[in-house]
Write a protein that holds these residues in place. Structure first.
Motif, mmCIF file in Angstrom:
data_model
loop_
_atom_site.group_PDB
_atom_site.id
_atom_site.type_symbol
_atom_site.label_atom_id
_atom_site.label_comp_id
_atom_site.label_asym_id
_atom_site.label_seq_id
_atom_site.Cartn_x
_atom_site.Cartn_y
_atom_site.Cartn_z
ATOM 1 N N HIS A 20 0.838 -1.201 0.000
ATOM 2 C CA HIS A 20 0.000 0.000 0.000
ATOM 3 C C HIS A 20 0.870 1.247 0.000
ATOM 4 C CE1 HIS A 20 -2.477 3.183 1.775
ATOM 5 N NE2 HIS A 20 -3.561 2.489 1.439
ATOM 6 N N VAL A 48 -5.929 -1.172 -9.119
ATOM 7 C CA VAL A 48 -6.175 -0.420 -7.890
ATOM 8 C C VAL A 48 -6.331 1.047 -8.265
ATOM 9 C CG1 VAL A 48 -5.122 0.427 -5.756
ATOM 10 C CG2 VAL A 48 -4.989 -1.996 -6.319
ATOM 11 N N GLU A 51 -9.114 5.523 -4.762
ATOM 12 C CA GLU A 51 -10.173 5.300 -3.773
ATOM 13 C C GLU A 51 -9.928 4.028 -2.966
ATOM 14 O OE1 GLU A 51 -15.056 4.701 -3.706
ATOM 15 O OE2 GLU A 51 -13.971 4.932 -5.594
ATOM 16 N N ASP A 52 -9.397 2.980 -3.636
ATOM 17 C CA ASP A 52 -9.119 1.725 -2.940
ATOM 18 C C ASP A 52 -8.072 1.918 -1.858
ATOM 19 O OD1 ASP A 52 -10.871 0.425 -4.714
ATOM 20 O OD2 ASP A 52 -9.267 0.104 -6.160
ATOM 21 N N HIS A 55 -9.692 3.756 1.140
ATOM 22 C CA HIS A 55 -10.581 2.930 1.956
ATOM 23 C C HIS A 55 -9.826 1.855 2.732
ATOM 24 C CE1 HIS A 55 -14.299 4.760 0.779
ATOM 25 N NE2 HIS A 55 -14.141 4.487 -0.504
ATOM 26 N N ILE A 81 -6.334 -5.921 -1.921
ATOM 27 C CA ILE A 81 -7.341 -4.862 -2.100
ATOM 28 C C ILE A 81 -7.661 -4.578 -3.568
ATOM 29 C CG2 ILE A 81 -6.727 -3.732 0.072
ATOM 30 C CD1 ILE A 81 -5.169 -1.655 -1.564
ATOM 31 N N ARG A 83 -8.963 -4.697 -7.454
ATOM 32 C CA ARG A 83 -10.223 -5.070 -8.098
ATOM 33 C C ARG A 83 -9.937 -6.061 -9.219
ATOM 34 N NH1 ARG A 83 -13.532 0.678 -8.607
ATOM 35 N NH2 ARG A 83 -12.885 1.545 -6.580
#
Length: 223
Positions: A20, A48, A51-52, A55, A81, A83
């Protein structure tokens, strides 16, 4: 106009094992909001968006210390995380079809894939910039919108009126109003005798909806 004409080539990507913290640094460094995730062979496996990452962070109400938060995010990997599956598009896809896909799938970008390899990315910003260019925004000239009868020759007559008035067409777009489904033509031109053009359009079998010699708008700020 195809996706390959407007996409960003060689997009910045990350691995599923990217953390991250590393992803945030990548986005800040390259000023991007979307980060395609590829495996070691370069095959797209996820995506990613900013917004990911937001959150995935602890809420302000967390009891974790700053040190614990940094430690947590430094271990959090994008594969946890990201998508997937990812909506993609081919380089030779018409741009308007890519825009339609983004609307229908409610996504802000589409990675561009050719032979299972990511070769670019098309974003909503690219679509906005294309829209601005198609309408000739930022270029000097007069702009007019007409409601026309949907029949052969309508556009040719209007173009001839512009030419007769000494103008050169910068952009032309035909569109349908979402409320009455009537056909409209918006043209931006430069160099025409504005009054002569206005009179010529008034004399034609069209309805002049809007005509502006100087269409530029200045933003208004509040607060």
């Amino acid at each position: 106009m195809l996706v390959k004409d407007r996409m960003s080539v060689n997009p910045i990507t990350a691995l599923p094992e990217t953390t991250h913290k590393q992803a945030v640094e990548l986005m800040r460094e390259h000023q991007i909001n979307h980060l395609p995730i590829v495996d070691k062979s370069g095959r797209l496996v996820g995506i990613v968006v900013e917004e990911d990452l937001f959150h995935a962070q602890p809420t302000p109400a967390t009891t974790l210390s700053i040190y614990e938060i940094h430690s947590l995010l430094s271990r959090l990997q994008l594969k946890e995380i990201m998508r997937h599956p990812v909506h993609t598009v081919a380089p030779d896809c018409p741009l308007e079809e890519a825009a339609r896909m983004m609307i229908e799938e409610n996504v802000g970008c589409l990675p561009v894939v050719d032979q299972d390899q990511i070769v670019g990315i098309i974003t909503d910003t690219d679509v906005y910039q294309t829209f601005v260019g198609l309408l000739g925004s930022g270029r000097e000239g007069a702009r007019f919108t007409l409601k026309v009868v949907d029949q052969p020759g309508s556009l040719a007559k209007i173009a001839q009126a512009v030419a007769d008035a000494g103008g050169n067409i910068i952009s032309v777009v035909t569109w349908q109003n979402r409320f009455d489904e009537q056909v409209y033509i918006t043209i931006k031109e430069f160099g025409a005798d504005y009054r002569q053009l206005e009179q010529a359009l008034d004399a034609m079998d069209v309805e002049v909806v809007d005509i502006r010699e100087h269409p530029a708008c200045e933003p208004t700020q509040y607060g």
